[in-house]
Design a protein around this motif. Structure first.
Motif, PDB file in Angstrom:
ATOM      1  N   ASP A 198       0.831  -1.209   0.000  1.00  0.00           N
ATOM      2  CA  ASP A 198       0.000   0.000   0.000  1.00  0.00           C
ATOM      3  C   ASP A 198       0.866   1.260   0.000  1.00  0.00           C
ATOM      4  O   ASP A 198       0.552   2.235  -0.678  1.00  0.00           O
ATOM      5  CB  ASP A 198      -0.934   0.010   1.216  1.00  0.00           C
ATOM      6  CG  ASP A 198      -1.955  -1.114   1.178  1.00  0.00           C
ATOM      7  OD1 ASP A 198      -2.224  -1.660   0.089  1.00  0.00           O
ATOM      8  OD2 ASP A 198      -2.484  -1.449   2.260  1.00  0.00           O
ATOM      9  N   GLU A 218       2.259   1.911  -3.450  1.00  0.00           N
ATOM     10  CA  GLU A 218       1.207   2.514  -4.272  1.00  0.00           C
ATOM     11  C   GLU A 218       1.060   4.005  -3.961  1.00  0.00           C
ATOM     12  O   GLU A 218       0.963   4.836  -4.862  1.00  0.00           O
ATOM     13  CB  GLU A 218      -0.129   1.818  -4.000  1.00  0.00           C
ATOM     14  CG  GLU A 218      -0.668   1.081  -5.175  1.00  0.00           C
ATOM     15  CD  GLU A 218      -2.008   0.451  -4.850  1.00  0.00           C
ATOM     16  OE1 GLU A 218      -2.884   0.579  -5.716  1.00  0.00           O
ATOM     17  OE2 GLU A 218      -2.171  -0.143  -3.777  1.00  0.00           O
ATOM     18  N   ILE A 260       3.434  -3.450  -8.668  1.00  0.00           N
ATOM     19  CA  ILE A 260       2.487  -2.695  -7.849  1.00  0.00           C
ATOM     20  C   ILE A 260       2.206  -1.322  -8.475  1.00  0.00           C
ATOM     21  O   ILE A 260       1.067  -0.896  -8.570  1.00  0.00           O
ATOM     22  CB  ILE A 260       3.019  -2.523  -6.407  1.00  0.00           C
ATOM     23  CG1 ILE A 260       3.078  -3.885  -5.716  1.00  0.00           C
ATOM     24  CG2 ILE A 260       2.156  -1.532  -5.622  1.00  0.00           C
ATOM     25  CD1 ILE A 260       3.849  -3.881  -4.413  1.00  0.00           C
ATOM     26  N   SER A 261       3.271  -0.654  -8.904  1.00  0.00           N
ATOM     27  CA  SER A 261       3.142   0.727  -9.372  1.00  0.00           C
ATOM     28  C   SER A 261       2.771   0.840 -10.845  1.00  0.00           C
ATOM     29  O   SER A 261       2.211   1.857 -11.268  1.00  0.00           O
ATOM     30  CB  SER A 261       4.455   1.479  -9.140  1.00  0.00           C
ATOM     31  OG  SER A 261       5.468   0.984 -10.002  1.00  0.00           O
TER      32      SER A 261
END
Length: 90
Positions: free
Chosen positions: A49, A52, A82-83
């Protein structure tokens, strides 16, 4: 840096990038612990998280794309997954 990255001076921008490097190095250490089974998935999830969140900032995106590679290929792959942002230096 979060509200208006364009308002930073060049020196402040570089300082922010160094701060990001520090945070990502710490996250890579946590990732290695997770990878080796020392940290449960529930312990690693907040780091995902955080990755992100960091990539919602244009300074971090620019640093990630153009910065020098200091991370393991495994961690880079996780961050990019993720990104959605890939390093240009690959």
């Amino acid at each position: 840096a979060w509200e208006d990255p364009s308002a930073l001076s060049q020196e402040e921008r570089v300082q922010y990038e160094y701060q990001a490097v520090s945070v990502f190095l710490l996250m890579e250490g946590a990732f290695k612990q997770y990878q080796r089974g020392y940290m449960p998935e529930s312990g690693w999830r907040p780091y995902e998280d955080l990755i992100e969140t960091f990539f919602s900032n244009e300074i971090v995106v620019d640093w990630w794309i153009n910065g020098s590679t200091v991370f393991s290929p495994e961690f880079e792959s996780v961050v990019e997954g993720i990104s959605g942002v890939s390093r240009r230096s690959k």
